[in-house]
Each structure stands twice: as C-alpha cells, then as structure tokens.
Design an enzyme around this catalytic site. Structure first.
Site, PDB file in Angstrom:
ATOM      1  N   CYS A  28       8.428  -5.269  10.749  1.00 58.25           N
ATOM      2  CA  CYS A  28       6.998  -5.644  10.797  1.00 58.25           C
ATOM      3  C   CYS A  28       6.712  -7.018  11.155  1.00 58.25           C
ATOM      4  O   CYS A  28       5.510  -7.150  11.592  1.00 58.25           O
ATOM      5  CB  CYS A  28       6.594  -5.210   9.465  1.00 58.25           C
ATOM      6  N   HIS A  65       0.156  -9.038   7.860  1.00 59.70           N
ATOM      7  CA  HIS A  65       0.742  -7.514   7.686  1.00 59.70           C
ATOM      8  C   HIS A  65      -0.118  -6.661   7.015  1.00 59.70           C
ATOM      9  O   HIS A  65       0.260  -6.972   5.635  1.00 59.70           O
ATOM     10  CB  HIS A  65       2.324  -7.699   7.974  1.00 59.70           C
ATOM     11  N   ASN A  96       0.521   1.019   7.159  1.00 60.72           N
ATOM     12  CA  ASN A  96       1.489   0.393   7.718  1.00 60.72           C
ATOM     13  C   ASN A  96       1.800   0.815   8.745  1.00 60.72           C
ATOM     14  O   ASN A  96       2.610   1.764   8.978  1.00 60.72           O
ATOM     15  CB  ASN A  96       2.641   0.160   6.619  1.00 60.72           C
TER      16      ASN A  96
HETATM   17  N1  ACO Z   1       2.585   9.514  -5.656  1.00 59.53           N
HETATM   18  C1  ACO Z   1       2.595   9.694  -6.831  1.00 59.53           C
HETATM   19  N2  ACO Z   1       3.264   8.811  -7.398  1.00 59.53           N
HETATM   20  C2  ACO Z   1       4.293   8.110  -6.759  1.00 59.53           C
HETATM   21  C3  ACO Z   1       4.310   8.228  -5.419  1.00 59.53           C
HETATM   22  C4  ACO Z   1       3.153   8.787  -4.747  1.00 59.53           C
HETATM   23  N3  ACO Z   1       3.217   8.710  -3.549  1.00 59.53           N
HETATM   24  N4  ACO Z   1       5.202   7.203  -4.921  1.00 59.53           N
HETATM   25  C5  ACO Z   1       5.943   6.752  -6.164  1.00 59.53           C
HETATM   26  N5  ACO Z   1       5.468   7.447  -7.449  1.00 59.53           N
HETATM   27  C6  ACO Z   1       5.796   7.446  -8.616  1.00 59.53           C
HETATM   28  C7  ACO Z   1       7.353   7.112  -8.763  1.00 59.53           C
HETATM   29  O1  ACO Z   1       7.930   8.369  -8.823  1.00 59.53           O
HETATM   30  C8  ACO Z   1       7.057   6.376 -10.258  1.00 59.53           C
HETATM   31  O2  ACO Z   1       7.095   7.479 -11.251  1.00 59.53           O
HETATM   32  P1  ACO Z   1       7.942   7.213 -12.436  1.00 59.53           P
HETATM   33  O3  ACO Z   1       7.248   6.183 -13.213  1.00 59.53           O
HETATM   34  O4  ACO Z   1       7.783   8.574 -13.210  1.00 59.53           O
HETATM   35  O5  ACO Z   1       9.583   7.096 -12.240  1.00 59.53           O
HETATM   36  C9  ACO Z   1       5.809   5.624 -10.246  1.00 59.53           C
HETATM   37  O6  ACO Z   1       4.986   6.214  -9.353  1.00 59.53           O
HETATM   38  C10 ACO Z   1       5.968   4.349 -10.163  1.00 59.53           C
HETATM   39  O7  ACO Z   1       6.464   4.057  -8.833  1.00 59.53           O
HETATM   40  P2  ACO Z   1       6.931   2.622  -8.524  1.00 59.53           P
HETATM   41  O8  ACO Z   1       7.914   2.673  -7.114  1.00 59.53           O
HETATM   42  O9  ACO Z   1       7.171   1.710  -9.322  1.00 59.53           O
HETATM   43  O10 ACO Z   1       5.484   2.261  -7.780  1.00 59.53           O
HETATM   44  P3  ACO Z   1       5.060   0.958  -6.992  1.00 59.53           P
HETATM   45  O11 ACO Z   1       3.781   0.562  -7.951  1.00 59.53           O
HETATM   46  O12 ACO Z   1       5.784  -0.203  -6.964  1.00 59.53           O
HETATM   47  O13 ACO Z   1       4.500   1.254  -5.720  1.00 59.53           O
HETATM   48  C11 ACO Z   1       5.270   0.977  -3.400  1.00 59.53           C
HETATM   49  C12 ACO Z   1       5.242   1.606  -4.841  1.00 59.53           C
HETATM   50  C13 ACO Z   1       3.871   1.477  -3.181  1.00 59.53           C
HETATM   51  C14 ACO Z   1       6.172   1.597  -2.508  1.00 59.53           C
HETATM   52  C15 ACO Z   1       5.281  -0.451  -3.479  1.00 59.53           C
HETATM   53  O14 ACO Z   1       6.551  -0.693  -4.402  1.00 59.53           O
HETATM   54  C16 ACO Z   1       5.236  -1.137  -2.326  1.00 59.53           C
HETATM   55  O15 ACO Z   1       4.355  -1.105  -1.582  1.00 59.53           O
HETATM   56  N6  ACO Z   1       6.275  -1.547  -1.765  1.00 59.53           N
HETATM   57  C17 ACO Z   1       6.450  -2.613  -0.651  1.00 59.53           C
HETATM   58  C18 ACO Z   1       6.444  -1.534   0.290  1.00 59.53           C
HETATM   59  C19 ACO Z   1       6.215  -2.436   1.666  1.00 59.53           C
HETATM   60  O16 ACO Z   1       5.557  -3.168   2.040  1.00 59.53           O
HETATM   61  N7  ACO Z   1       7.201  -2.144   2.450  1.00 59.53           N
HETATM   62  C20 ACO Z   1       7.185  -2.858   3.597  1.00 59.53           C
HETATM   63  C21 ACO Z   1       7.666  -2.052   4.728  1.00 59.53           C
HETATM   64  S1  ACO Z   1       7.397  -2.600   6.327  1.00 59.53           S
HETATM   65  C22 ACO Z   1       8.642  -2.538   7.462  1.00 59.53           C
HETATM   66  O17 ACO Z   1       9.527  -3.469   7.429  1.00 59.53           O
HETATM   67  C23 ACO Z   1       9.120  -1.220   7.943  1.00 59.53           C
END
Ligand code: ACO
Length: 325
Positions: free
Chosen positions: A113, A252, A282
C-alpha cells in the site's frame, strides 16, 4: 527555481460498484458494521477481463494528458502494484507497450500500500540526478482478485482502481521532502502466502486458500497508526515545517478509524484529512494515487498549500512525501 515536482495527475476507477448492502448477501455482515468499523460504504470492481495494466493504462493516459506531454516524452515508468498482471514481465513493461511510451525504461516496485509513495520518492531520485526528465509513476491494483469472498474480515475492505502522476522538473507542486521506511519483523501480519518461491502453487495451496491475502487486522491497525504518524512527522520535520502548517493530509485509505487516530496523533483537525474511503475502500498502492488526483480535481488544494501524502502497507512499509503546491 525548478526542482522535482508533480507535472500531471490522473486516475481510473471501474464503473461497477459493490455496496455494503450487496456484501450482506455474500457474507454474514452488515452495512452498519462495515461503516462504523471501517468507514467504507462501497468499493469498485474491475471488469473480469481487466488486469492491473488495463487500469494503469487509463490512469497513465490521463496523467500524461494533464501534464501536456505525449507518451514518447516519458523516460521511465514505475508501477507500484501487488496485483501485477503476472509474475513477469513487469506490469510497467506491459503498460509501456500499451500506451506507446517507446522511449521509456520500465519496472515495477512492490511496497504494497505504500507503493505509490515509494514510487514518487524513486522517481524524484532519477529526476534530481538528471538521468530522466519525465517519470510516470502508477499505482494500480485489482485487489478484489486477492480476497477470499467467504472471509468477512477481509473481503469488505478492498477495491480496485488506479492512479498516476508524472514527476519532473517543475516550478510548482514541488516535492520538498520525503521519508520511507520498513519494519520487516511485521512481514507476517499481512501477506499472500502461496504462489511465490517459498510456497509454489499446488493443488494443496489452492484447496487451502493460500492464494488469498491473510491479515492480522488488530495488529496491523495498531502499527498503522504509529508508523503513519511517525513517517508523516519525519517528512514534515525534514521540510522544516510543523504539522500545523500542513493544509491537507492525504493518507492511504485503509480504515477511517486508523486515519482519525493518525490525525489526532498529529494534532490535525478532521477537515485537513482527505477521505475517499467511503467510495472506494482500500485500493492498496492505488489509494494514495487516486486520492491525490481527486484532491486536486476537487480543488481541495490551492496554490501554495502544503500537502502531505502518507502511507503504510504490507512489509510493513511506510512513507510520506511533502509537496508544496
Ligand atoms: N462484519 C461483521 N462482523 C465482522 C466482520 C464483518 N465484515 N469482520 C469481522 N467481524 C467480527 C469478528 O468476527 C469479531 O467477532 P467476535 O467478537 O464475535 O469474534 C468482531 O467483528 C470484531 O472483530 P475485530 O477483528 O476485532 O474487529 P476490528 O474492530 O479490529 O476491525 C478490521 C477489523 C476492520 C479489519 C480492523 O482491524 C482493521 O481495519 N485493521 C487494519 C486493516 C488494514 O488497514 N489493513 C491494511 C491492509 S493494506 C495492505 O497493505 C494490502
């Protein structure tokens, strides 16, 4: 006085939209969860027959036109992508042929990214050294090919698109400072496990879904806030500026909560943060590229403004570029 700067900008977004409501029919999720946890409302999906090069071509053509150049004027093409058309040849070579940039060298870089930011920094070195006059930098990604559409924790996050800029000697839109870095100890946090020399493609890797991206979301989240704010601060300090002098931060577009935490850490008000995550999600290296082109097109940047581009990505890579418009 002339120095390296941005001569032209362009972007391409596929027309097809995939909304959160559409995703509700595919995985166990909701518009409300996706909006509140990520800030994403919809993302774009490239046509099946479109690869990264096809989107990159469209973005490149509009950046070349915007700079008032012809394809033959381009000396070097740098493509930032993690979704190359194929392992080799580089996507840059394919784009060179498709746009008729017959006088250019071409290569790809992979900084995930952060790729577009790394690309601009690389382009600047070639322009500053006097080796090349016009360098085309492209961020292009077909991320929707890399996501497991049964994994709700990742499939809601990504979209397709491309953005491009021309770096060359300029009296305006000058690149006044930059910083790029990496913390390889985080390389396991965000990865595409198979298909490379470590784990070549086999029936087993396909069956085990190892050709889809894997992410430790929570870990990435925490590190992203830290490294983006650090990278931006380093580049801003190197320019002899204060954070308060930044007119627009173009980050980003990974997650609205990450971006708001970065803004808070830097002491920047929300209105100084450029956001288009709601529309596109993203798009990896294309995110900052598209955001820069859109911020310019929407006249969010005025002459004399200080703009900071900042990104992080798999690697973990991170970087920032400060531009005086
Ligand atoms: N819909 C509903 N519920 C969901 C979803 C969804 N799409 N995804 C996860 N959940 C649930 C999980 O299963 C979990 O349930 P549980 O509590 O029963 O186990 C709950 O939601 C909380 O999950 P978390 O993973 O703790 O949620 P979080 O608030 O951390 O959000 C997210 C997840 C959005 C992925 C966040 O961690 C994030 O944005 N991380 C950074 C991602 C990022 O920036 N990546 C960069 C990639 S770029 C690159 O270099 C290619």
């Amino acid at each position: 006085m002339e120095s390296s700067g941005i001569l032209g900008l362009g972007c391409y977004l596929p027309a097809k939209k995939l909304t959160n409501k559409d995703l509700e029919k595919i995985v166990d999720t909701s518009d409300e969860w996706i909006m509140t946890r990520t800030g994403i409302k919809e993302r774009r999906i490239a046509p099946k027959e479109f690869a990264a090069s096809d989107m990159g071509v469209e973005a490149a053509k509009s950046a070349i036109k915007d700079a008032g150049l012809k394809p033959e004027d381009i000396d070097l093409i740098i493509v930032a992508t993690v979704t190359a058309d194929m392992a080799f040849p580089s996507t840059a070579c394919i784009i060179q042929d498709k746009i008729g940039a017959i006088n250019s060298a071409a290569f790809d870089i992979n900084a995930a990214c952060s790729g577009f930011v790394f690309g601009i920094v690389t382009a600047k070195q070639f322009v500053d050294s006097g080796l090349y006059k016009n360098v085309l930098v492209i961020g292009t990604e077909k991320m929707t090919n890399l996501v497991d559409w049964t994994d709700r924790s990742t499939c809601v996050l990504f979209g397709d698109g491309a953005g491009a800029c021309i770096v060359g000697k300029s009296k305006a839109r000058q690149i006044v400072s930059y910083f790029i870095g990496c913390d390889g100890s985080g390389s396991n946090l965000l990865r595409l496990p198979a298909g490379g020399s470590r784990t070549p493609t086999t029936e087993e890797t396909v069956k085990n879904k190892l050709h889809f991206l894997k992410m430790e979301g929570n870990e990435v989240f925490k590190l992203a806030v830290k490294v983006m704010a650090d990278a931006a601060n380093k580049a801003i300090t190197k320019a002899g500026l204060l954070c308060s002098e930044i007119n627009l931060l173009i980050p980003h577009q990974a997650n609205i909560r990450i971006l708001m935490a970065v803004a808070k850490k830097m002491g920047l008000p929300e209105e100084k943060i450029f956001l288009n995550i709601e529309k596109y999600g993203n798009m990896s290296s294309a995110s900052t590229a598209v955001a820069l082109a859109e911020a310019n097109r929407e006249q969010r940047i005025k002459k004399g403004d200080i703009v900071a581009l900042v990104a992080f990505g798999s690697g973990l890579t991170y970087g920032a570029v400060v531009i005086k418009w």
